[in-house]
Design a protein around this motif. Structure first.
Motif, PDB file in Angstrom:
ATOM      1  N   TRP A  34      38.700  39.405  54.016  1.00  0.00           N
ATOM      2  CA  TRP A  34      37.861  39.629  52.854  1.00  0.00           C
ATOM      3  C   TRP A  34      38.012  38.455  51.893  1.00  0.00           C
ATOM      4  O   TRP A  34      38.905  37.627  52.047  1.00  0.00           O
ATOM      5  CB  TRP A  34      38.169  40.958  52.177  1.00  0.00           C
ATOM      6  CG  TRP A  34      39.501  41.084  51.513  1.00  0.00           C
ATOM      7  CD1 TRP A  34      39.787  40.877  50.196  1.00  0.00           C
ATOM      8  CD2 TRP A  34      40.758  41.464  52.121  1.00  0.00           C
ATOM      9  NE1 TRP A  34      41.132  41.101  49.962  1.00  0.00           N
ATOM     10  CE2 TRP A  34      41.735  41.463  51.110  1.00  0.00           C
ATOM     11  CE3 TRP A  34      41.120  41.791  53.421  1.00  0.00           C
ATOM     12  CZ2 TRP A  34      43.072  41.777  51.371  1.00  0.00           C
ATOM     13  CZ3 TRP A  34      42.454  42.104  53.682  1.00  0.00           C
ATOM     14  CH2 TRP A  34      43.411  42.108  52.667  1.00  0.00           C
ATOM     15  N   GLU A  36      37.862  37.528  47.573  1.00  0.00           N
ATOM     16  CA  GLU A  36      37.896  38.072  46.224  1.00  0.00           C
ATOM     17  C   GLU A  36      37.215  37.065  45.304  1.00  0.00           C
ATOM     18  O   GLU A  36      37.626  35.899  45.257  1.00  0.00           O
ATOM     19  CB  GLU A  36      39.335  38.328  45.786  1.00  0.00           C
ATOM     20  CG  GLU A  36      40.019  39.401  46.619  1.00  0.00           C
ATOM     21  CD  GLU A  36      41.513  39.516  46.354  1.00  0.00           C
ATOM     22  OE1 GLU A  36      42.048  38.762  45.514  1.00  0.00           O
ATOM     23  OE2 GLU A  36      42.140  40.363  47.008  1.00  0.00           O
ATOM     24  N   ALA A  40      36.043  40.984  42.312  1.00  0.00           N
ATOM     25  CA  ALA A  40      35.348  41.858  43.271  1.00  0.00           C
ATOM     26  C   ALA A  40      35.770  41.481  44.686  1.00  0.00           C
ATOM     27  O   ALA A  40      35.877  40.305  45.023  1.00  0.00           O
ATOM     28  CB  ALA A  40      33.841  41.714  43.111  1.00  0.00           C
ATOM     29  N   ARG A  41      35.983  42.506  45.511  1.00  0.00           N
ATOM     30  CA  ARG A  41      36.404  42.300  46.895  1.00  0.00           C
ATOM     31  C   ARG A  41      35.196  42.464  47.811  1.00  0.00           C
ATOM     32  O   ARG A  41      34.465  43.440  47.701  1.00  0.00           O
ATOM     33  CB  ARG A  41      37.472  43.336  47.228  1.00  0.00           C
ATOM     34  CG  ARG A  41      37.985  43.267  48.623  1.00  0.00           C
ATOM     35  CD  ARG A  41      38.947  44.410  48.837  1.00  0.00           C
ATOM     36  NE  ARG A  41      40.244  43.878  49.137  1.00  0.00           N
ATOM     37  CZ  ARG A  41      41.236  44.575  49.646  1.00  0.00           C
ATOM     38  NH1 ARG A  41      41.099  45.856  49.866  1.00  0.00           N
ATOM     39  NH2 ARG A  41      42.374  44.016  49.921  1.00  0.00           N
ATOM     40  N   HIS A  42      34.986  41.472  48.684  1.00  0.00           N
ATOM     41  CA  HIS A  42      33.869  41.499  49.631  1.00  0.00           C
ATOM     42  C   HIS A  42      34.450  41.447  51.040  1.00  0.00           C
ATOM     43  O   HIS A  42      35.001  40.427  51.453  1.00  0.00           O
ATOM     44  CB  HIS A  42      32.937  40.302  49.412  1.00  0.00           C
ATOM     45  CG  HIS A  42      32.365  40.238  48.032  1.00  0.00           C
ATOM     46  ND1 HIS A  42      31.190  40.869  47.685  1.00  0.00           N
ATOM     47  CD2 HIS A  42      32.820  39.639  46.903  1.00  0.00           C
ATOM     48  CE1 HIS A  42      30.944  40.644  46.407  1.00  0.00           C
ATOM     49  NE2 HIS A  42      31.916  39.905  45.913  1.00  0.00           N
ATOM     50  N   GLN A  43      34.324  42.556  51.768  1.00  0.00           N
ATOM     51  CA  GLN A  43      34.837  42.651  53.138  1.00  0.00           C
ATOM     52  C   GLN A  43      34.022  41.731  54.050  1.00  0.00           C
ATOM     53  O   GLN A  43      32.808  41.617  53.903  1.00  0.00           O
ATOM     54  CB  GLN A  43      34.714  44.099  53.617  1.00  0.00           C
ATOM     55  CG  GLN A  43      35.561  44.440  54.805  1.00  0.00           C
ATOM     56  CD  GLN A  43      37.045  44.507  54.475  1.00  0.00           C
ATOM     57  OE1 GLN A  43      37.437  44.890  53.391  1.00  0.00           O
ATOM     58  NE2 GLN A  43      37.869  44.125  55.416  1.00  0.00           N
ATOM     59  N   ILE A  44      34.691  41.059  54.975  1.00  0.00           N
ATOM     60  CA  ILE A  44      34.002  40.243  55.974  1.00  0.00           C
ATOM     61  C   ILE A  44      34.028  41.044  57.268  1.00  0.00           C
ATOM     62  O   ILE A  44      35.064  41.167  57.909  1.00  0.00           O
ATOM     63  CB  ILE A  44      34.685  38.873  56.162  1.00  0.00           C
ATOM     64  CG1 ILE A  44      34.798  38.135  54.829  1.00  0.00           C
ATOM     65  CG2 ILE A  44      33.913  38.034  57.186  1.00  0.00           C
ATOM     66  CD1 ILE A  44      35.606  36.849  54.889  1.00  0.00           C
ATOM     67  N   LEU A  49      30.275  34.531  57.505  1.00  0.00           N
ATOM     68  CA  LEU A  49      29.874  35.003  56.183  1.00  0.00           C
ATOM     69  C   LEU A  49      29.348  33.800  55.411  1.00  0.00           C
ATOM     70  O   LEU A  49      30.077  32.831  55.206  1.00  0.00           O
ATOM     71  CB  LEU A  49      31.083  35.600  55.447  1.00  0.00           C
ATOM     72  CG  LEU A  49      30.803  36.143  54.047  1.00  0.00           C
ATOM     73  CD1 LEU A  49      30.213  37.541  54.149  1.00  0.00           C
ATOM     74  CD2 LEU A  49      32.073  36.171  53.220  1.00  0.00           C
ATOM     75  N   LEU A  51      28.130  32.155  51.953  1.00  0.00           N
ATOM     76  CA  LEU A  51      28.247  32.315  50.509  1.00  0.00           C
ATOM     77  C   LEU A  51      27.259  31.363  49.856  1.00  0.00           C
ATOM     78  O   LEU A  51      27.131  30.212  50.291  1.00  0.00           O
ATOM     79  CB  LEU A  51      29.666  31.974  50.050  1.00  0.00           C
ATOM     80  CG  LEU A  51      30.735  32.859  50.659  1.00  0.00           C
ATOM     81  CD1 LEU A  51      31.738  32.008  51.390  1.00  0.00           C
ATOM     82  CD2 LEU A  51      31.411  33.660  49.599  1.00  0.00           C
ATOM     83  N   ASP A  58      25.010  36.128  52.455  1.00  0.00           N
ATOM     84  CA  ASP A  58      25.762  37.372  52.685  1.00  0.00           C
ATOM     85  C   ASP A  58      26.486  37.805  51.415  1.00  0.00           C
ATOM     86  O   ASP A  58      26.568  38.997  51.106  1.00  0.00           O
ATOM     87  CB  ASP A  58      26.756  37.192  53.832  1.00  0.00           C
ATOM     88  CG  ASP A  58      26.063  36.890  55.143  1.00  0.00           C
ATOM     89  OD1 ASP A  58      25.022  37.518  55.436  1.00  0.00           O
ATOM     90  OD2 ASP A  58      26.555  36.020  55.880  1.00  0.00           O
ATOM     91  N   VAL A  59      27.050  36.830  50.702  1.00  0.00           N
ATOM     92  CA  VAL A  59      27.681  37.107  49.410  1.00  0.00           C
ATOM     93  C   VAL A  59      27.031  36.170  48.401  1.00  0.00           C
ATOM     94  O   VAL A  59      27.089  34.950  48.547  1.00  0.00           O
ATOM     95  CB  VAL A  59      29.214  36.889  49.444  1.00  0.00           C
ATOM     96  CG1 VAL A  59      29.805  37.038  48.051  1.00  0.00           C
ATOM     97  CG2 VAL A  59      29.870  37.865  50.406  1.00  0.00           C
ATOM     98  N   ARG A  60      26.379  36.756  47.399  1.00  0.00           N
ATOM     99  CA  ARG A  60      25.670  35.961  46.398  1.00  0.00           C
ATOM    100  C   ARG A  60      26.621  35.580  45.272  1.00  0.00           C
ATOM    101  O   ARG A  60      27.348  36.428  44.750  1.00  0.00           O
ATOM    102  CB  ARG A  60      24.497  36.767  45.849  1.00  0.00           C
ATOM    103  CG  ARG A  60      23.650  35.969  44.907  1.00  0.00           C
ATOM    104  CD  ARG A  60      22.323  36.656  44.636  1.00  0.00           C
ATOM    105  NE  ARG A  60      21.504  35.772  43.844  1.00  0.00           N
ATOM    106  CZ  ARG A  60      21.468  35.784  42.509  1.00  0.00           C
ATOM    107  NH1 ARG A  60      22.212  36.650  41.846  1.00  0.00           N
ATOM    108  NH2 ARG A  60      20.706  34.931  41.865  1.00  0.00           N
TER     109      ARG A  60
END
Length: 122
Positions: A34, A36, A40-44, A49, A51, A58-60
């Motif tokens: 993941w 951080e 905020a924690r974003h699971q992979i 992934l 960014l 996948d993560v904005r």
């Protein structure tokens, strides 16, 4: 006289031959990954992934110094990060780079945003 045969499956109280012990928290050696970002924690949950600033990432990351598709994390042994041709590049553990190996706790800086990469068994 011959001793009596043990019950089917081995001695009383023993697991049958070939049985595995109960699964513990690290059963199978599966690794969780993941990132951080700003608390905020974003699971992979996939092998890669992306960014970036785009809504298609996948993560904005809402940071004007971050490109639409800034970088990509690939989980594996080892996990890596790759710059995707961003304008401002990436800094991993203090080194400006285009590609790096990640370890648990690696600090990634994109634009003015710091990302912590985490991995753990379980």
């Amino acid at each position: 006289p011959m001793p009596s045969a043990p019950p089917p499956g081995g001695r009383p109280g023993m697991a049958p031959a070939g049985a595995r012990p109960p699964a513990g928290p690290a059963a199978g050696g599966r690794m969780r990954h993941w990132v951080e970002i700003n608390g905020a924690r974003h699971q992979i949950s996939r092998p890669t992934l992306v960014l970036g600033r785009s809504t298609e990432a996948d993560v904005r990351i809402d940071d004007p110094g971050v490109s639409r598709r800034h970088c990509e994390i690939r989980t594996g042994t080892p996990s890596t990060i790759q710059d995707l041709g961003s304008t401002n590049g990436i800094v991993v553990d203090g080194q400006h780079t285009t590609r790096a190996t990640l370890r648990d706790g690696s600090r990634i800086v994109v634009g003015s945003t710091t990302i912590i990469y985490r991995q753990a068994e379980g």
